[in-house]
Enzyme design. Structure first.
Site, PDB file in Angstrom:
ATOM      1  N   GLN A 124       0.745  -1.115  -0.106  1.00  0.00           N
ATOM      2  CA  GLN A 124       0.043   0.123  -0.039  1.00  0.00           C
ATOM      3  C   GLN A 124       0.812   1.325  -0.079  1.00  0.00           C
ATOM      4  OE1 GLN A 124      -3.189   0.805  -0.451  1.00  0.00           O
ATOM      5  NE2 GLN A 124      -2.899   2.793   0.176  1.00  0.00           N
ATOM      6  N   GLU A 125       1.874   1.317   0.756  1.00  0.00           N
ATOM      7  CA  GLU A 125       2.909   2.457   0.835  1.00  0.00           C
ATOM      8  C   GLU A 125       3.700   2.576  -0.565  1.00  0.00           C
ATOM      9  OE1 GLU A 125       3.202   4.643   2.920  1.00  0.00           O
ATOM     10  OE2 GLU A 125       2.147   3.959   4.579  1.00  0.00           O
TER      11      GLU A 125
END
Length: 530
Positions: free
Chosen positions: A323-324
């Site tokens: 996600q990052e």
């Protein structure tokens, strides 16, 4: 006094004792209730299906929605829990009928066929039955269109694998009912496959159509992004547990009371949020890119995720990292966050990271920061929901997360429920609300999407690794992804070239597919930590 006078009380005494003895025998001969049998045995035997939603063995032991519910029910009974997983649906109800299990807890709907012979407990969520096809292939909009298409195709190719469903499933019962109106419709009943097997066949083009519950379709799309729902064949149907039909009401009555208490306490809602609350709009393009990254990028970082995950499931840490940064160790954003875990400079310094572009340092630092957020989450929040609050804090900052909890409480909702708090997070960017908070404006909608994306990625990683395990026959899930790291990969220039090539390929694929995708693309948040 005559001897007869003495005999009367003695005879009466013997008659009284005999009557008591007969009454005692009658009491002993009365059959025990279902509850008494279970408590006397000391074990609650639960039939279930082995899948990620109901029951499976995770890295920390048994887990699943039905498992957690059954565990609480066993506690209510004061007995041990024995889960008896079946790999085929057709074996579940015979086991219940024959007394091999006490209840069935497997996420099954209340079909008319099942209710003829078995009794259903209270509904704990609802699903619809959907016809599933492969995205890009011809899509029927109704059952009538499906029947017409089948007649055309089978005329030229009688051996075509057109439509299959699982043996003894509610899908089979639904299609049998449909045949009353469409007698020419044909379908295959598969006794050697489960729903996931058939969904996989559809995604690979080996089968044109199958049926699955709406929740199963949403979960499976994270593993097989080519799957799509053509249309719904039923309205929402209740999902419940099942017991044998009998005149004995003891087990059924306790089940009614048990689910009633769970609903009233909010525990049932928190479990549903944990297992199916993250199911949202499906993004075909993003999911395809993610599935590809599972094979091309995740194996390189798996040893580091496993090494530094500490008390966390390494697969959750991997989902957070995707996600990052999409598992790109050189990722950076205009706001100054960078690296595999996208740390700000102040955050990196606080967790002892000197080089944010060093993958090992970044993962170690990111996990340490998440651990600190977990420690700050109030103890009033249940253990299985704390992680969602910690992830929101990781993204938006602890202060803003607490602001969202305070807003939730002020509006009469539960500040310890992630389902309630996540609905209030977007209010942090609305002037009407953020002026009432301690820390002011924040991009709360991004924080909510951030956590929900991680939850979806997490479930996809679990499903992907399980599929690889089944494909290889290797019982060690972790071993499937642990690939020896090439020393050259730690050469910065060589690594950059590899990642640049992958990034170009992913971007190209996304552009090609975005034209045919109608769903909005959910992009990962790069909100800085504070």
């Amino acid at each position: 006094m005559t001897p007869f006078a003495y005999k009367l009380p003695i005879r009466a005494l013997w008659l009284g004792l005999l009557s008591l003895l007969l009454v005692g025998c009658q009491i002993d001969s009365e059959p025990k209730s279902e509850l008494e049998k279970i408590r006397e045995r000391g074990v609650l035997r639960v039939g279930t299906l082995n899948n990620p939603l109901s029951y499976y063995i995770g890295p920390d032991g048994p887990t699943g929605l039905d498992y957690e519910l059954a565990r609480e029910f066993a506690k209510e009974l004061g007995v041990k829990l024995e889960m008896k997983p079946a790999y085929r649906l057709s074996s579940l109800f015979p086991a219940l009928k024959n007394g091999e299990v006490d209840i069935i807890a497997a996420g099954l709907s209340q079909s008319e066929e099942r209710l003829k012979d078995f009794r259903a407990g209270p509904a704990y969520y609802y699903v619809s039955q959907q016809v599933v096809y492969k995205k890009g292939d011809w899509r029927p909009r109704s059952f009538k269109q499906l029947v017409e298409r089948q007649q055309t195709l089978l005329k030229d190719n009688p051996e075509l694998a057109f439509f299959s469903v699982v043996d003894d499933s509610h899908f089979e019962h639904t299609l049998l009912a449909k045949q009353q109106k469409y007698p020419d419709f044909q379908f295959h009943v598969d006794s050697n496959s489960d729903v996931n097997d058939l969904l996989k066949k559809v995604s690979q083009g080996e089968l044109l159509f199958t049926m699955a519950d709406s929740v199963e379709v949403s979960l499976s799309q994270r593993i097989y992004p080519e799957l799509a729902a053509a249309f719904e064949l039923t309205e929402d149907q209740p999902i419940s547990w099942f017991i044998r039909r009998s005149d004995d009401e003891s087990l059924y009555a306790l089940m009614i009371e048990f689910f009633g208490n769970l609903k009233q306490s909010g525990y049932l809602a928190s479990l549903e949020e944990k297992y199916i609350g993250h199911i949202g709009a499906f993004d075909y393009v993003d999911t395809r890119a993610f599935i590809r990254a599972l094979d091309t990028r995740l194996p390189r970082w798996t040893p580091l995720f496993q090494k530094y995950s500490a008390e966390f499931d390494w697969r959750l840490v991997a989902a957070l990292a995707y996600q990052e940064s999409h598992w790109n160790p050189y990722a950076k954003s205009p706001t100054g966050v960078r690296g595999l875990m996208m740390l700000t400079l102040p955050t990196a310094r606080s967790v002892g990271v000197s080089d944010r572009l060093d993958p090992e340092q970044s993962i170690r630092g990111g996990v340490e920061y998440l651990r600190r957020m977990m420690e700050r989450v109030p103890d009033s929040i249940s253990e299985h929901e704390k992680i969602w609050f910690a992830l929101a804090s990781y993204n938006i900052g602890y202060g803003h997360m607490m602001d969202a909890r305070r807003l939730t409480k002020s509006q009469g909702a539960d500040p310890d429920s992630w389902a309630d708090v996540k609905d209030r997070l977007p209010q942090l960017q609305q002037k009407k609300y953020f002026t009432q908070t301690r820390y002011g404006y924040a991009r709360g909608d991004e924080a909510r999407n951030y956590v929900e994306n991680i939850r979806r990625y997490y479930q996809s990683i679990i499903g992907h690794l399980e599929q690889r395990q089944l494909a290889t026959g290797d019982e060690s899930i972790e071993d499937l992804t642990v690939i020896a790291l090439d020393e050259e990969f730690f050469n910065e220039e060589a690594n950059r070239e590899i990642l640049d090539e992958e990034a170009e390929a992913l971007e190209s694929e996304s552009l090609e597919n975005s034209e045919s995708s109608a769903e909005p693309s959910a992009k990962p948040s790069t909100e800085s930590k504070n």
